[in-house]
Design a protein around this motif. Structure first.
Motif, PDB file in Angstrom:
ATOM      1  N   TYR A  54      -7.032   7.231  -4.658  1.00  9.61           N
ATOM      2  CA  TYR A  54      -7.463   5.966  -5.268  1.00  9.61           C
ATOM      3  C   TYR A  54      -6.649   4.780  -4.764  1.00  9.61           C
ATOM      4  N   ASP A  55      -5.399   5.014  -4.384  1.00  4.45           N
ATOM      5  CA  ASP A  55      -4.626   3.939  -3.753  1.00  4.45           C
ATOM      6  C   ASP A  55      -5.268   3.549  -2.424  1.00  4.45           C
ATOM      7  N   HIS A  58      -8.729   1.744  -3.044  1.00  5.51           N
ATOM      8  CA  HIS A  58      -8.551   0.341  -3.437  1.00  5.51           C
ATOM      9  C   HIS A  58      -8.068  -0.501  -2.262  1.00  5.51           C
ATOM     10  N   ARG A  61     -11.007  -1.265  -0.156  1.00  4.67           N
ATOM     11  CA  ARG A  61     -11.806  -2.320  -0.808  1.00  4.67           C
ATOM     12  C   ARG A  61     -11.175  -3.691  -0.611  1.00  4.67           C
ATOM     13  N   GLU A  62      -9.857  -3.766  -0.668  1.00  2.00           N
ATOM     14  CA  GLU A  62      -9.179  -5.046  -0.418  1.00  2.00           C
ATOM     15  C   GLU A  62      -9.391  -5.491   1.029  1.00  2.00           C
TER      16      GLU A  62
END
Length: 191
Positions: A54-55, A58, A61-62
């Motif tokens: 999940y890190d 994300h 996504r950034e």
């Protein structure tokens, strides 16, 4: 009805960086793709344990930001899949109105033959390989490139790739972005 042209961009993205975005944007432009789905891998059997899924999700996504034609999916993770061939098969199974292309940097093509069921990936969808620093000659002499030399499209015909039956592939030369996940991880460990 127009068939959508969709790039699937899988990888560890550990960490994601501007070189990954460069590969995606180059493929989008040159193949005239309608969409790109980024598919961060839950893990990578060929690499040491990556950072938390999940890190990485994300962080991708950034990196992608608000790009209107790029989406980041946790499909591989929630589907419980591990290998690219299984991800491709499951992701494309119910999308009959789309032409998919697998996207990768030339550095990944160098060891593509080490991926589990790599030949089935090549038989399921065309591949777009984007040049990366220090990877071109080795990628173009890789077992994949030699085995499928007959299926390589000229770079000038790249826009035809999404409509070409597999096996098919194209190698796109582009200005280099030298950023690498390996270097970023090494730098983070020193800091």
């Amino acid at each position: 009805m127009t068939t959508q042209r969709i790039g699937l961009f899988g990888g560890s993205f550990d960490p994601p960086h501007s070189g990954h975005l460069h590969v995606a944007k180059t493929a989008m432009k040159r193949l005239n793709l309608d969409w790109i789905y980024w598919l961060p891998a839950s893990g990578n059997p060929l690499k040491s344990k990556p950072a938390d899924f999940y890190d990485r999700l994300h962080a991708v996504r950034e990196l992608v930001g608000n790009h209107p034609k790029m989406f980041v999916s946790d499909f591989e993770h929630w589907a419980g899949l591990r290998y690219t061939a299984d991800v491709v098969r499951a992701f494309t199974a119910n999308c009959h109105g789309a032409n998919f292309v697998w996207l990768m940097g030339a550095d990944s093509l160098q060891n593509f033959h080490d991926w589990k069921n790599w030949e089935s990936v090549a038989s399921m969808l065309p591949l777009c390989i984007v040049s990366r620093p220090d990877a071109g000659p080795r990628a173009l002499s890789s077992p994949f490139a030699r085995r499928y030399a007959h299926a390589r499209l000229p770079e000038r015909d790249a826009a035809l790739l999404p409509h070409t039956a597999p096996p098919a592939w194209v190698f796109l030369k582009a200005p280099f972005d030298a950023t690498s996940s390996t270097q970023l991880r090494a730098h983070a460990q020193k800091g």
